[in-house]
Every structure is written in structure tokens, then in C-alpha cells.
Design a protein around this motif. Structure first.
Motif, PDB file in Angstrom:
ATOM      1  N   ASN A  35       0.825  -1.205   0.000  1.00  0.00           N
ATOM      2  CA  ASN A  35       0.000   0.000   0.000  1.00  0.00           C
ATOM      3  C   ASN A  35       0.861   1.257   0.000  1.00  0.00           C
ATOM      4  OD1 ASN A  35      -2.394  -1.429  -0.040  1.00  0.00           O
ATOM      5  ND2 ASN A  35      -2.650  -1.383   2.182  1.00  0.00           N
ATOM      6  N   LYS A  36       1.932   1.235   0.758  1.00  0.00           N
ATOM      7  CA  LYS A  36       2.838   2.383   0.811  1.00  0.00           C
ATOM      8  C   LYS A  36       3.521   2.586  -0.540  1.00  0.00           C
ATOM      9  CE  LYS A  36       4.699   5.526   3.470  1.00  0.00           C
ATOM     10  NZ  LYS A  36       3.919   6.554   4.118  1.00  0.00           N
ATOM     11  N   GLU A  37       3.870   1.486  -1.192  1.00  0.00           N
ATOM     12  CA  GLU A  37       4.485   1.578  -2.522  1.00  0.00           C
ATOM     13  C   GLU A  37       3.507   2.171  -3.537  1.00  0.00           C
ATOM     14  OE1 GLU A  37       7.785  -2.015  -2.469  1.00  0.00           O
ATOM     15  OE2 GLU A  37       5.807  -2.431  -3.294  1.00  0.00           O
ATOM     16  N   ILE A  38       2.270   1.768  -3.463  1.00  0.00           N
ATOM     17  CA  ILE A  38       1.250   2.298  -4.371  1.00  0.00           C
ATOM     18  C   ILE A  38       1.063   3.788  -4.103  1.00  0.00           C
ATOM     19  CG2 ILE A  38      -1.222   2.265  -4.902  1.00  0.00           C
ATOM     20  CD1 ILE A  38      -1.066  -0.819  -4.408  1.00  0.00           C
ATOM     21  N   GLU A  39       1.027   4.154  -2.835  1.00  0.00           N
ATOM     22  CA  GLU A  39       0.872   5.559  -2.456  1.00  0.00           C
ATOM     23  C   GLU A  39       2.056   6.401  -2.949  1.00  0.00           C
ATOM     24  OE1 GLU A  39       1.292   7.796   1.753  1.00  0.00           O
ATOM     25  OE2 GLU A  39      -0.150   6.140   1.725  1.00  0.00           O
ATOM     26  N   ALA A  40       3.271   5.849  -2.820  1.00  0.00           N
ATOM     27  CA  ALA A  40       4.480   6.575  -3.227  1.00  0.00           C
ATOM     28  C   ALA A  40       4.745   6.448  -4.728  1.00  0.00           C
ATOM     29  CB  ALA A  40       5.680   6.055  -2.450  1.00  0.00           C
ATOM     30  N   ARG A  41       4.061   5.518  -5.369  1.00  0.00           N
ATOM     31  CA  ARG A  41       4.231   5.245  -6.802  1.00  0.00           C
ATOM     32  C   ARG A  41       5.660   4.847  -7.159  1.00  0.00           C
ATOM     33  NH1 ARG A  41       0.222   9.378  -9.925  1.00  0.00           N
ATOM     34  NH2 ARG A  41      -1.500   9.046  -8.511  1.00  0.00           N
ATOM     35  N   GLN A  42       6.289   4.140  -6.228  1.00  0.00           N
ATOM     36  CA  GLN A  42       7.620   3.586  -6.484  1.00  0.00           C
ATOM     37  C   GLN A  42       7.876   2.468  -5.485  1.00  0.00           C
ATOM     38  OE1 GLN A  42      10.345   6.803  -5.942  1.00  0.00           O
ATOM     39  NE2 GLN A  42      10.398   6.631  -3.736  1.00  0.00           N
ATOM     40  N   GLU A  43       8.818   1.616  -5.825  1.00  0.00           N
ATOM     41  CA  GLU A  43       9.150   0.507  -4.950  1.00  0.00           C
ATOM     42  C   GLU A  43       9.977   1.023  -3.775  1.00  0.00           C
ATOM     43  OE1 GLU A  43      11.185  -3.856  -5.396  1.00  0.00           O
ATOM     44  OE2 GLU A  43      10.050  -3.014  -7.077  1.00  0.00           O
ATOM     45  N   LEU A  44       9.672   0.531  -2.576  1.00  0.00           N
ATOM     46  CA  LEU A  44      10.386   0.975  -1.379  1.00  0.00           C
ATOM     47  C   LEU A  44      11.712   0.247  -1.232  1.00  0.00           C
ATOM     48  CD1 LEU A  44       7.511   1.068   1.281  1.00  0.00           C
ATOM     49  CD2 LEU A  44       8.494   2.987   0.040  1.00  0.00           C
ATOM     50  N   ASP A  45      12.722   0.970  -0.761  1.00  0.00           N
ATOM     51  CA  ASP A  45      13.986   0.334  -0.421  1.00  0.00           C
ATOM     52  C   ASP A  45      13.901  -0.129   1.039  1.00  0.00           C
ATOM     53  OD1 ASP A  45      14.034   2.747   0.920  1.00  0.00           O
ATOM     54  OD2 ASP A  45      16.005   3.350   0.191  1.00  0.00           O
TER      55      ASP A  45
END
Length: 148
Positions: A35-45
Motif C-alpha cells: 500500500n505504501k508503494e502504491i501511495e508513493a508510486r515507487q518501490e520501497l527500499d
């Protein structure tokens, strides 16, 4: 192996070992990360994932405390069990003395002298202790040291 791969591997192991509580917690965490990745529109490190885990840990602590305060020990125990699973993915927690040293160093660096300077000190301390210290303890120590 990064945290995302570690979570996937641990999820598979929990499935094979039929550890439903652990599996459920890992699935919730992976969902929160997605969900956070979708919100940020990028893959999380890994740092981004640590932030999500820290948030989940804070939520579990607060929920367990609320359940305990309101006479629901069975629900508090469930939150504590989830908290134990989540904490495995965080770096080792700093002791209060180590956090106090970091806070004192940041206060010296920024030249903070009063509670008005708390806004300068807190972000720097939190950046240095990312994932390895509870924000509530950091806040308490900053207030204590700034108050003199």
C-alpha cells in the motif's frame, strides 16, 4: 537479501510450519508495504520498509496498551504476539544511554538551548536512530535534556 525477500521467505516458512499467527502478521506487513508503494508510486527500499515496520510496531504497542487499560487481556496478548514478530525485522534497539548520548550530541551540534529548539533537534535525532529507537523515548529524552 533485502527485507522484502526476507519477508517472502519467512512467509513461506510460516506456511510450511503452519504458524498461522506469524503468517497473518507477515501478510499484514507485506500488504502495508505494498500500500505504501502504491501511495508513493515507487518501490520501497529497505529504509522505506523499515519505516513501514516502525509504524506497524508503534500501532501494535498502542493497541496493546489500550486493550490492557480497558480490561481486554486476550486482545492485548494478540497484539503483543504480532509485535514480537514485527520486531524481528527491526534493527537491534538502542539502549536508553545510547539514545541519550545521540540526543546530547545533536543538541550540542545544533546549539539548542530551550524547548523552543525541540523542532530542530527531534528530526535529526530520529534520522540517526531510524528504526532502532522508539520515538516516544526519544521525545522524552529530548524534552528532559532541553529542560535542563
Amino acid at each position: 537479501m533485502n527485507l522484502k525477500e526476507q519477508l517472502m521467505q519467512d512467509m513461506k516458512e510460516a506456511m510450511k510450519a503452519k504458524q498461522s499467527d506469524r503468517l497473518g502478521t507477515i501478510r499484514q506487513l507485506r500488504s502495508a508495504i505494498k500500500n505504501k508503494e502504491i501511495e508513493a508510486r515507487q518501490e520501497l527500499d529497505d529504509n522505506g520498509i523499515l519505516g513501514v515496520i516502525s509504524t506497524a510496531v508503534k500501532q501494535r504497542r498502542e493497541a496493546a496498551q489500550m486493550y490492557s487499560d480497558n480490561g481486554r487481556p486476550e486482545l492485548a496478548a494478540k497484539e503483543d504476539a504480532e509485535l514480537a514478530v514485527l520486531q524481528q525485522y527491526l534493527p537491534a534497539q538502542l539502549s536508553e544511554a545510547e539514545v541519550r548520548d545521540i540526543v546530547a550530541a545533536v543538541i550540542a551540534e545544533t546549539g539548542a538551548t530551550s524547548m523552543k529548539d525541540m523542532g530542530k533537534v527531534m528530526p535529526q535525532v530520529m534520522a540517526k536512530t531510524k528504526g532502532s529507537a522508539d520515538g516516544k523515548i526519544v521525545n522524552q529524552l529530548v524534552r528532559e535534556l532541553l529542560a535542563g
